[in-house]
Design a protein around this motif. Structure first.
Motif, short mmCIF file in Angstrom:
data_model
loop_
_atom_site.label_atom_id
_atom_site.label_comp_id
_atom_site.label_asym_id
_atom_site.label_seq_id
_atom_site.Cartn_x
_atom_site.Cartn_y
_atom_site.Cartn_z
N TYR A 56 0.82 -1.23 0.00
CA TYR A 56 0.00 0.00 0.00
C TYR A 56 0.85 1.27 0.00
O TYR A 56 0.41 2.31 -0.49
CB TYR A 56 -0.99 -0.03 1.17
CG TYR A 56 -2.06 -1.06 0.93
CD1 TYR A 56 -3.13 -0.79 0.06
CD2 TYR A 56 -1.99 -2.32 1.51
CE1 TYR A 56 -4.09 -1.75 -0.20
CE2 TYR A 56 -2.96 -3.29 1.25
CZ TYR A 56 -4.00 -2.99 0.39
OH TYR A 56 -4.95 -3.94 0.12
N ALA A 57 2.09 1.18 0.52
CA ALA A 57 2.99 2.35 0.42
C ALA A 57 3.31 2.63 -1.04
O ALA A 57 3.50 3.78 -1.43
CB ALA A 57 4.27 2.09 1.21
N ALA A 58 3.31 1.57 -1.86
CA ALA A 58 3.58 1.74 -3.30
C ALA A 58 2.53 2.62 -3.96
O ALA A 58 2.83 3.39 -4.87
CB ALA A 58 3.63 0.37 -3.98
N TYR A 59 1.29 2.51 -3.50
CA TYR A 59 0.22 3.37 -4.04
C TYR A 59 0.54 4.83 -3.78
O TYR A 59 0.36 5.69 -4.62
CB TYR A 59 -1.13 3.04 -3.37
CG TYR A 59 -1.86 1.88 -3.99
CD1 TYR A 59 -2.67 2.08 -5.10
CD2 TYR A 59 -1.78 0.60 -3.45
CE1 TYR A 59 -3.37 1.03 -5.67
CE2 TYR A 59 -2.48 -0.45 -4.01
CZ TYR A 59 -3.27 -0.23 -5.12
OH TYR A 59 -3.96 -1.27 -5.68
N PHE A 60 1.01 5.09 -2.56
CA PHE A 60 1.33 6.47 -2.17
C PHE A 60 2.49 6.99 -3.03
O PHE A 60 2.40 8.07 -3.62
CB PHE A 60 1.71 6.53 -0.69
CG PHE A 60 2.12 7.90 -0.24
CD1 PHE A 60 1.17 8.88 0.01
CD2 PHE A 60 3.46 8.22 -0.09
CE1 PHE A 60 1.55 10.16 0.42
CE2 PHE A 60 3.86 9.49 0.31
CZ PHE A 60 2.88 10.47 0.57
N VAL A 61 3.56 6.20 -3.12
CA VAL A 61 4.75 6.62 -3.87
C VAL A 61 4.39 6.80 -5.35
O VAL A 61 4.74 7.80 -5.97
CB VAL A 61 5.90 5.59 -3.71
CG1 VAL A 61 7.07 5.92 -4.62
CG2 VAL A 61 6.35 5.55 -2.24
N GLY A 62 3.66 5.83 -5.92
CA GLY A 62 3.27 5.90 -7.33
C GLY A 62 2.42 7.12 -7.63
O GLY A 62 2.64 7.82 -8.62
N SER A 63 1.44 7.39 -6.75
CA SER A 63 0.56 8.56 -6.96
C SER A 63 1.34 9.86 -6.83
O SER A 63 1.09 10.81 -7.56
CB SER A 63 -0.58 8.55 -5.93
OG SER A 63 -1.31 7.38 -6.03
N MET A 64 2.28 9.88 -5.88
CA MET A 64 3.10 11.09 -5.67
C MET A 64 3.95 11.37 -6.91
O MET A 64 4.01 12.51 -7.40
CB MET A 64 3.98 10.90 -4.43
CG MET A 64 4.84 12.10 -4.10
SD MET A 64 3.85 13.56 -3.69
CE MET A 64 3.51 13.27 -1.97
N ILE A 65 4.59 10.30 -7.45
CA ILE A 65 5.40 10.47 -8.67
C ILE A 65 4.51 10.95 -9.82
O ILE A 65 4.86 11.88 -10.54
CB ILE A 65 6.11 9.14 -9.04
CG1 ILE A 65 7.17 8.78 -7.99
CG2 ILE A 65 6.76 9.23 -10.43
CD1 ILE A 65 7.72 7.36 -8.10
N PHE A 66 3.35 10.33 -9.95
CA PHE A 66 2.42 10.69 -11.04
C PHE A 66 2.00 12.15 -10.91
O PHE A 66 1.95 12.88 -11.90
CB PHE A 66 1.19 9.78 -10.97
CG PHE A 66 0.37 9.76 -12.23
CD1 PHE A 66 0.62 8.81 -13.22
CD2 PHE A 66 -0.65 10.67 -12.44
CE1 PHE A 66 -0.13 8.79 -14.40
CE2 PHE A 66 -1.39 10.66 -13.62
CZ PHE A 66 -1.14 9.71 -14.59
N PHE A 67 1.73 12.57 -9.67
CA PHE A 67 1.30 13.95 -9.42
C PHE A 67 2.42 14.94 -9.78
O PHE A 67 2.18 15.94 -10.46
CB PHE A 67 0.90 14.12 -7.95
CG PHE A 67 0.55 15.53 -7.58
CD1 PHE A 67 -0.62 16.13 -8.03
CD2 PHE A 67 1.40 16.28 -6.77
CE1 PHE A 67 -0.94 17.44 -7.70
CE2 PHE A 67 1.09 17.59 -6.43
CZ PHE A 67 -0.09 18.16 -6.89
N LEU A 68 3.65 14.63 -9.36
CA LEU A 68 4.78 15.53 -9.64
C LEU A 68 5.07 15.62 -11.14
O LEU A 68 5.33 16.69 -11.67
CB LEU A 68 6.04 15.06 -8.88
CG LEU A 68 5.94 15.17 -7.35
CD1 LEU A 68 7.15 14.50 -6.68
CD2 LEU A 68 5.82 16.63 -6.89
N VAL A 69 4.97 14.46 -11.82
CA VAL A 69 5.17 14.46 -13.28
C VAL A 69 4.07 15.29 -13.96
O VAL A 69 4.33 16.05 -14.89
CB VAL A 69 5.18 13.01 -13.83
CG1 VAL A 69 5.12 13.00 -15.35
CG2 VAL A 69 6.43 12.28 -13.35
#
Length: 489
Positions: A56-69
């Protein structure tokens, strides 16, 4: 043509919900892996919950990267929904194949890395698939389409637990009770190949990118988006964090509860039916909510609200009987299902009222599970938490993005980040379970593992509060928001 009259694009929608099935399948696989890893690697309960944390931490990291991109580049407009979805599936395939070296090296950190990679792919899929499901037809039935997709997701979790149980332990009289990590390789190779197959299928499917008309509307004054201006959003972010955390913690810690002497010393190889019943409870609730997608008379709708949960319960029982599990203890469970149906009728299609009533109901179930003197009944109160969580996701989502207009996209990515709760809250409950190791004897006459269900109890309390309070916030902003209610991520 009015957007209200847009028909649901069923052909495209059916292609999309295959992805929802996979999220579910892997989600329940975690619950089988937790007790297995706990035994093989001799972990404490809180260490075993790192399985949920990595995923579930992967969801957070993935969404954060997606948001920054997305601050520099609109990924979905540039590459399209289909290609982005396929990329997410291929990343999850890589994660599945990493289980092979992890098992060969017998490395728990490597297993966590593999799960993290699968979750990273899922975060991309979630960001694309949720809004896509909503946009595949009339906005008025968008939340209900998400409910239906959530029902398929839960079908994946129900079947996933049973199939992985068979793959790892066999079935009937030939069951393994001991397990080697080698047994984990084949199911995850098959899963990785399936991800690749679906990615290829998606690329050639008829799924169209939603119209870009909203972009024109967005080109208004470029004011700064300030999250603190929207209490419905930041309280909703906490709502999603607690909702996913509560959903995951109930089941992630259930094997430890059933393993206690108080609850009958249930071993790892016998845990799959209970995991299937829990995730099946979410399926029952979501199938029930999905009925609203179809244009039927009130009488047919009411009849389906009873028939569909009965069919879903039949699927759970049938799948367990196929796997040669004894499910005679489950025949009492329709009492909880009828209670759920009654509460869903009172909530109707009002997102706030539904969320409040289901929050209160879930809280009462947790209280009953803590105080009920007979453990053979108490465990079903905890498992029934799945029923009352089942329709919360779109209700929270609906309320949290109400009135956000052109900032809806940003708000959605903030909400997806909050899936992180599925990694954090089980760690809190797991650490309470571990008090039994240092301080046997328990508290209030029950073990600490049993008492640890105070954690989901508090979760339900907040979710009920959000359902009660958020409509008041929206009213103050001049937003009369009623439509919603249905479920699943």
């Amino acid at each position: 043509m009015s957007s209200e009259n847009v028909q649901t694009k069923w052909g495209q929608f059916i292609s999309l919900i295959i992805v929802f099935f996979f999220w579910g399948f892997v989600g329940s696989a975690n619950d089988i892996l937790i007790p297995v890893f706990k035994k093989v690697f001799t972990l404490s309960q809180v260490q075993s919950q790192l399985v949920a944390w990595a995923f579930y931490a992967a969801y957070f990291v993935g969404s954060m990267i997606f948001f920054l991109v997305s601050l520099k580049l609109d990924v979905l407009q540039k590459f399209g929904y289909k290609k982005t979805l396929s990329a997410g599936l291929l990343l999850s395939a890589v994660g599945s194949f990493l289980f092979i070296p992890a098992a060969t090296m017998e490395s728990f950190p490597f297993f966590l890395t593999a799960l993290f990679t699968v979750g990273l792919g899922f975060s991309i899929q979630q960001i694309v698939a949720n809004p896509l499901a909503i946009k595949m037809g009339s906005p008025a039935t968008g939340a209900h389409r998400l409910t239906l997709a959530g029902g398929i997701n839960s079908f994946g979790t129900t079947i996933g637990a049973i199939l992985l149980g068979i793959a790892l332990f066999g079935m009937g009289d030939n069951k393994n009770t001991s397990l080697s990590l080698e047994d984990i390789k084949l199911p995850f190779v098959i899963l990785g190949l399936a991800f690749i197959a679906v990615a290829v299928f998606m690329n050639f499917s008829k799924i169209e990118d939603p119209a870009k008309e909203e972009e024109e509307v967005v080109k208004v004054a470029h004011e700064k988006f300030n999250i603190s201006d929207y209490p419905q959003l930041y309280l909703g972010m906490l709502g999603i964090f607690i909702y996913v955390g509560t959903e995951v913690t109930i089941i992630s810690n259930l094997p430890a509860l059933l393993h206690t002497a108080e609850f009958g010393n249930v071993l790892e190889d016998a845990i799959a039916p209970f995991i299937a019943l829990y995730w099946g409870s979410l399926m029952i609730g979501r199938w029930n909510g999905g009925v609203n997608v179809f244009n039927t008379s009130n009488l047919v709708n009411t009849a389906l609200k009873f028939i569909v949960p009965a069919v879903a319960f039949g699927v759970i029982i049938g799948a367990n009987i196929f796997a040669a599990h004894d499910v005679s203890a489950f025949y009492i469970y329709p009492i909880w299902i009828l209670l759920f149906i009654a509460v869903s009728f009172v909530g109707g299609k009002n997102a706030g009222k539904t969320l409040m009533l289901f929050g209160i109901s879930g809280l009462l179930m947790m209280v009953a599970g803590l105080v009920w003197p007979d453990p053979s009944i108490a465990k079903f109160f905890f498992i029934s938490g799945g029923l009352f969580l089942s329709i919360m996701w779109p209700s929270i989502f609906d309320l949290a993005i109400a009135g956000l207009g052109k900032n809806t996209g940003k708000a959605s990515s903030f909400l997806i980040m909050m899936i992180l709760g599925g990694g954090v809250i089980p760690l809190i409950q797991g650490s309470i379970c571990d008090i039994d190791l240092t301080s046997p004897g328990g508290i209030f006459g029950i073990t600490w593992t049993h008492f640890s269900y105070i954690v989901p109890l508090l979760g339900f309390a907040y979710l009920g509060f959000y359902g009660f309070y958020c409509p008041k916030i929206l009213k103050r902003q001049g937003i009369n928001h009623v439509e919603g209610g249905g479920g699943g991520h």
